[in-house]
Design a protein around this motif. Sequence first.
Motif, PDB file in Angstrom:
ATOM      1  N   LEU A 147       5.762   3.833  -6.321  1.00 11.77           N
ATOM      2  CA  LEU A 147       4.577   4.332  -7.027  1.00 11.77           C
ATOM      3  C   LEU A 147       4.680   4.017  -8.520  1.00 11.77           C
ATOM      4  O   LEU A 147       3.708   3.564  -9.144  1.00 11.77           O
ATOM      5  CB  LEU A 147       4.454   5.839  -6.801  1.00 11.77           C
ATOM      6  N   THR A 168     -10.600  13.960 -11.244  1.00 14.63           N
ATOM      7  CA  THR A 168      -9.325  13.324 -11.589  1.00 14.63           C
ATOM      8  C   THR A 168      -8.783  13.837 -12.904  1.00 14.63           C
ATOM      9  O   THR A 168      -7.583  14.099 -13.034  1.00 14.63           O
ATOM     10  CB  THR A 168      -9.503  11.797 -11.652  1.00 14.63           C
ATOM     11  N   ASP A 208      -2.931   9.956  -2.325  1.00 17.61           N
ATOM     12  CA  ASP A 208      -4.026   9.211  -1.705  1.00 17.61           C
ATOM     13  C   ASP A 208      -5.200   8.992  -2.654  1.00 17.61           C
ATOM     14  O   ASP A 208      -6.045   8.132  -2.410  1.00 17.61           O
ATOM     15  CB  ASP A 208      -4.517   9.940  -0.450  1.00 17.61           C
ATOM     16  N   ILE A 209      -5.269   9.791  -3.719  1.00 15.35           N
ATOM     17  CA  ILE A 209      -6.350   9.604  -4.693  1.00 15.35           C
ATOM     18  C   ILE A 209      -6.049   8.364  -5.521  1.00 15.35           C
ATOM     19  O   ILE A 209      -4.981   8.241  -6.112  1.00 15.35           O
ATOM     20  CB  ILE A 209      -6.478  10.834  -5.609  1.00 15.35           C
ATOM     21  N   ASP A 210      -6.961   7.442  -5.545  1.00 13.99           N
ATOM     22  CA  ASP A 210      -6.737   6.148  -6.202  1.00 13.99           C
ATOM     23  C   ASP A 210      -6.968   6.277  -7.706  1.00 13.99           C
ATOM     24  O   ASP A 210      -8.034   5.965  -8.228  1.00 13.99           O
ATOM     25  CB  ASP A 210      -7.675   5.093  -5.606  1.00 13.99           C
ATOM     26  N   SER A 211      -5.938   6.780  -8.402  1.00 18.66           N
ATOM     27  CA  SER A 211      -6.035   6.969  -9.850  1.00 18.66           C
ATOM     28  C   SER A 211      -4.650   6.772 -10.458  1.00 18.66           C
ATOM     29  O   SER A 211      -3.741   7.562 -10.196  1.00 18.66           O
ATOM     30  CB  SER A 211      -6.571   8.363 -10.176  1.00 18.66           C
ATOM     31  N   ASP A 212      -4.494   5.729 -11.268  1.00 16.54           N
ATOM     32  CA  ASP A 212      -3.195   5.482 -11.896  1.00 16.54           C
ATOM     33  C   ASP A 212      -2.779   6.599 -12.844  1.00 16.54           C
ATOM     34  O   ASP A 212      -1.610   6.999 -12.847  1.00 16.54           O
ATOM     35  CB  ASP A 212      -3.214   4.142 -12.631  1.00 16.54           C
ATOM     36  N   HIS A 240       0.622   5.570   0.399  1.00 17.40           N
ATOM     37  CA  HIS A 240      -0.209   6.724   0.737  1.00 17.40           C
ATOM     38  C   HIS A 240       0.661   7.961   0.847  1.00 17.40           C
ATOM     39  O   HIS A 240       1.897   7.879   0.732  1.00 17.40           O
ATOM     40  CB  HIS A 240      -0.945   6.486   2.066  1.00 17.40           C
ATOM     41  N   CYS A 264      -1.528   9.335 -10.599  1.00 14.31           N
ATOM     42  CA  CYS A 264      -0.284   8.943  -9.924  1.00 14.31           C
ATOM     43  C   CYS A 264       0.897   8.939 -10.890  1.00 14.31           C
ATOM     44  O   CYS A 264       2.024   9.228 -10.499  1.00 14.31           O
ATOM     45  CB  CYS A 264      -0.446   7.570  -9.273  1.00 14.31           C
ATOM     46  N   LYS A 291       4.089   0.343  -9.019  1.00 17.04           N
ATOM     47  CA  LYS A 291       2.667   0.012  -8.887  1.00 17.04           C
ATOM     48  C   LYS A 291       1.907   0.363 -10.161  1.00 17.04           C
ATOM     49  O   LYS A 291       1.029  -0.395 -10.609  1.00 17.04           O
ATOM     50  CB  LYS A 291       2.090   0.782  -7.693  1.00 17.04           C
ATOM     51  N   SER A 327       0.855  -1.189   0.000  1.00 16.14           N
ATOM     52  CA  SER A 327       0.000   0.000   0.000  1.00 16.14           C
ATOM     53  C   SER A 327       0.887   1.234   0.000  1.00 16.14           C
ATOM     54  O   SER A 327       1.975   1.239   0.566  1.00 16.14           O
ATOM     55  CB  SER A 327      -0.904   0.004   1.232  1.00 16.14           C
TER      56      SER A 327
END
Length: 866
Positions: free
Chosen positions: A354, A285, A324-328, A80, A331, A357, A78
Motif C-alpha cells: 500500500l 474522504t 477499498d476506498i480509492d483515495s491515496d 483490497h 490510504c 502504491k 491490486s
Amino acid sequence: ALLCRGMQTSKNNNSEKAEPFYRLSVPKQTSCEIINEARSVLRPLRTRRPFIPTEHQRKLFGSRSSRAPQNRPPSVFSLHASSFDLAESRPVSGVRLSPLNHRPKLVTSAKDEDSFISLPKPPANAAEARKISSARARLFRRTSQGNFLSAKVVPPDQNEEKLDSKEPAVMSNLCRSNNCLAEKRLYTPFNDESGQLICNEHISRSEREDFLKGTAGKFLIQPRGESDQMQKPGASSLWPRTTGWKRRVTDLEDETRINGSEEEEIFWRIKILPILLELEKDDNTENLCLACTKLYQALNEGNMLGKKFKRRSVLLKTLYKLVDIDSDPLCLKLAKIILAMKVHGKNLVSVCKLAFKICRNEKNDYLIQNDRFLDCLLEVLRTEDLQKDNEAFLYCMGAIKFMSGNAVLLNEMADKGAIEILLQLMKQINNIKENDTCFSNLGHILVQLTATLRNLADLLPPARHQLVCNGAAPELCVTLKQHMNNKDVCTYIVRMFSKLSSYNDFCAALADCSRCYILFLALLNKHQKQQDLVIHIIFILGNLTEKNNQAREQFFKERGSVNTLISLFQTYYELDLNAQKRYRERGGEEKKHPKHPSEAEDVLIKLIRVLANLSIHPNVGAALAAAHRIVELLVTVLEYKSVDDCEELVIDAAATINNLSYYKGKSSAVQNKKLRIAEMLVKLLMSNNMDGIVEAVRVFGNLSQYHEIRDFIVQKKIYKFMIALLDAKNQDVCVSACGVLVNLTADKDKRALLMEEGGIGKLVDCLQDFGPTDWQLACLICKTLWNYSENITSASSCFGEDTDMLLVLLTSLLDEELALDYSLDRDLRDHHKQYWEREFKPVAEKLLDRIQSHHSFLPAVTITPF
C-alpha cells in the motif's frame, strides 16, 4: 616531466666550456624539479563524469533493468481489504482456554428435548422466563452483527434449567453475514462454572450508536440476561446488586480483558470508539482522513500503538475495510496507523505494498512530506525480520526509493539517518550466503537499496561524509563481490562510486579497499560490451589513479589488468570505427559534428585517461611505454580521428603519448614509432583548436630530443610555427614552444633559424611579460638563448637590437628584492624563491656574464621594479 640537462660549468669555473641545454632527463632530480616540471609532461587527465539517465517512471525496476519481466516482482498490483489477514490481527491473549467436555446441541424438536442435556433449566416463573428469552434474543441479535465489541461474556444461570421451547427458534436465526453465531462462541470457566463467551463480528450502525450512548450497557462485558434489568430502574435483577456481585463482575472483567488495564478500557471507550464509529458511518474522504489523523493522535496519546494494545484486532479490522476506498490521501493515513500497530506476516506485506502504491505516484510527494510517513518505513527496516519478511522489505524499500527521487524527501532521509539504516540493512544482506533460499529475493531488495543510496550520494557534502564515516566503500565492495551476476545492483553501485570517487575523501576510502581493483577488472571482463557499466568503472579507475601513486601500482600489478584495458580499447575502437564508417556512408561528413562524444568515444576517452594516469608512476609508465599494442592504438586514434570529430578523444590520446614519450630506452614503442607520431602531430598543429595545438607542441617538446625529429621539424618548417606561438601571450603555450626551441638550438646548424623569424625579440618579450611570475618559463627562455649564443663573438651581432633590453631584464630578474614578490603568501613565496634560486639564477647569471663579456658598450639603465 620535461627535464633540462643542467649546465656543466659553474660560476667559479669559467674556463670550462659550457655545453648546450638539452631537454633530457637527468639521473637525479630535486623535488623542486619534479613539482614544477609536472606541468609540462606526465600530467594526469581529467574528464567529465559519465551521464546517468534519469528514470522518469517510478517502478521497482527501471526500463533499463536487465531482469526479464517474468523474473521480477510486479510493480503494479491490486490491493483490497481482502489482501489483509483478519486472523493475524488478533492479539495473543496469553490465556489458554480449557477444552469443552461436551458440544452443546440446539434443540430443534420436542423429540430431541429430552436427550438434550446440560442446558440451563428455565425459571419457575413463566413470565420471568419470557423476559430472559427476550433479553437474550436482543443480545444475540446485537452481537451477531457488530465488530466493536471484542467479547461479551454471558454468565451462567445459578441453576441448571432447560431452555424455553421458543429459544431454539430464536437461536436458529442468529446467523448473519455468512457466519453463524454458533460458530463464534467460545467457552471459558468462571469460578468453576461454565460461562459462555460470544465473539461479535457484526453490529448494525444504529446499534453501535446505541452502544456508544450507553444503551448497550455500562460494561463491555455483561451477564447474560441482565441488559434489560440494568436499563430499567426498579426492575428485579436475576443477579443481586450487592458488593459481592460488583466484586464478581470486576473479577470477570480482569479474566476476560486479555491483560488490559482498567485505564486502557476507559480510554478505549471514551477516546477511540467514537472515532471508529465515525470511520464506520462517514463516507466523505476528507472527513475520513481527519478521523484517521485524530485516531493516530489518540492512539499515540493512550500509548496504544504497537503490538501490546489488546483491542488492536477491532481497530485493524476497521482500518482494513477502508482500504477499498480509492483515495491515496486516505490510504496514506491508514498505512501510517497500520504500520504503527506493528503488524507482521501477510499484513506487513500488504501495508508495504500500500505504501509502495502511494509513493509510486509523485503527485503524492507533498502528502508524504506533510505526514512524516518516512519515519514509519524506516522503522520497518530497523525493526522487522529481513529473512522472514523479505517481500515486505522489497516494497518498503521500493517506496523509499521513490521518495528519494524528491529533493525535499531526499534531504529528510539524510537528516533522519537513512544512510546508516540502509548500510546496516546491506550488512545484513551481505551476511546471508548465496545458497540461502531467500538469496535471490534479497537481490531484488538490493536493487532498491543501492538505487536509493545512489540518489543520496547527490547530497554533497553531508551525505558523502556519512557514507565515508559509516564505511560504505568496503561494504559496497562486499555487495559487488557477492552479487556480481546481478547487473542492476552492479550498475547502481558503480554509478555511486563514479559520483563519489570524484571527491578526495571517498576516493581515498575506496582506494583503501584493496580488493576493489580485482572486482572492477572482473566486472569489465564479464560485461565488456555493456557500455553503461563499463564507462562508469573506467571513470572510477581514472579517479583512483589520478592522484594516488599507490593506486596506480596496485592496479597495474593485478593479474591481467593491462590486457583487460587493451581488450576494451580494441573493442570500443572497432565499435567507433564502424559507427564512423556508417555515418560517412550516409553523407554525414557534410553535416555538423556532434556536440557530445558517442558512447564508444566516451569509453575510449575514459580508458585513455586511465592509461595517462597510470603512466605517471615510473615503473608502470616504463612498462606501458614498452607495450606496443597500447602505443599502436593511441597512434591509430590520431590517424582515424580528427580533432573536429571528437576534440577530447584526440587531445587525450596526444597527452597520453606525451606522457609515455618521457620514458626512453630501446624497448620504448614511442621511440620506435616517433616519426609516424610526428606526422600525426602535424595534422593536429594545423587545426584551429588551440588546446590541440598546445598538446601537439608538448609532444614535440619530448620527441625533439631525438635528432630525427629535429630534422623533421626543420624539414616541415614546424620551427616557424613554434616561434609564432611565442606571440600567443599564453604562458602554457610559450612554455611548450620554448621546450621545442631549447632542443632545436642544441644543433649548431639550426640556431640561425631562431634569428630568421624574429625569435630573439619574441623570447625577450616573453621574458619581460612572464618572467617575474613564471620562473620555469624564464628559465627555458634563458636556456634557449644560452644554446643559441654558444659561438657568440659579439653580443650586438648575436642578439641584435634586443641586446640592451635583454641586459636590463636579466639584471633586474637577478635582483632578489626586485624579482621576488613579497606580497605573495608565505608558502607561494617560498616556492617561487626555491625555483628562482635553483633553476633560474644559475642559468641567468651565466647568460648575463656571457653577454656582458661580449658587449663593447653598456649603457646606463635605470632598474625599475616589476
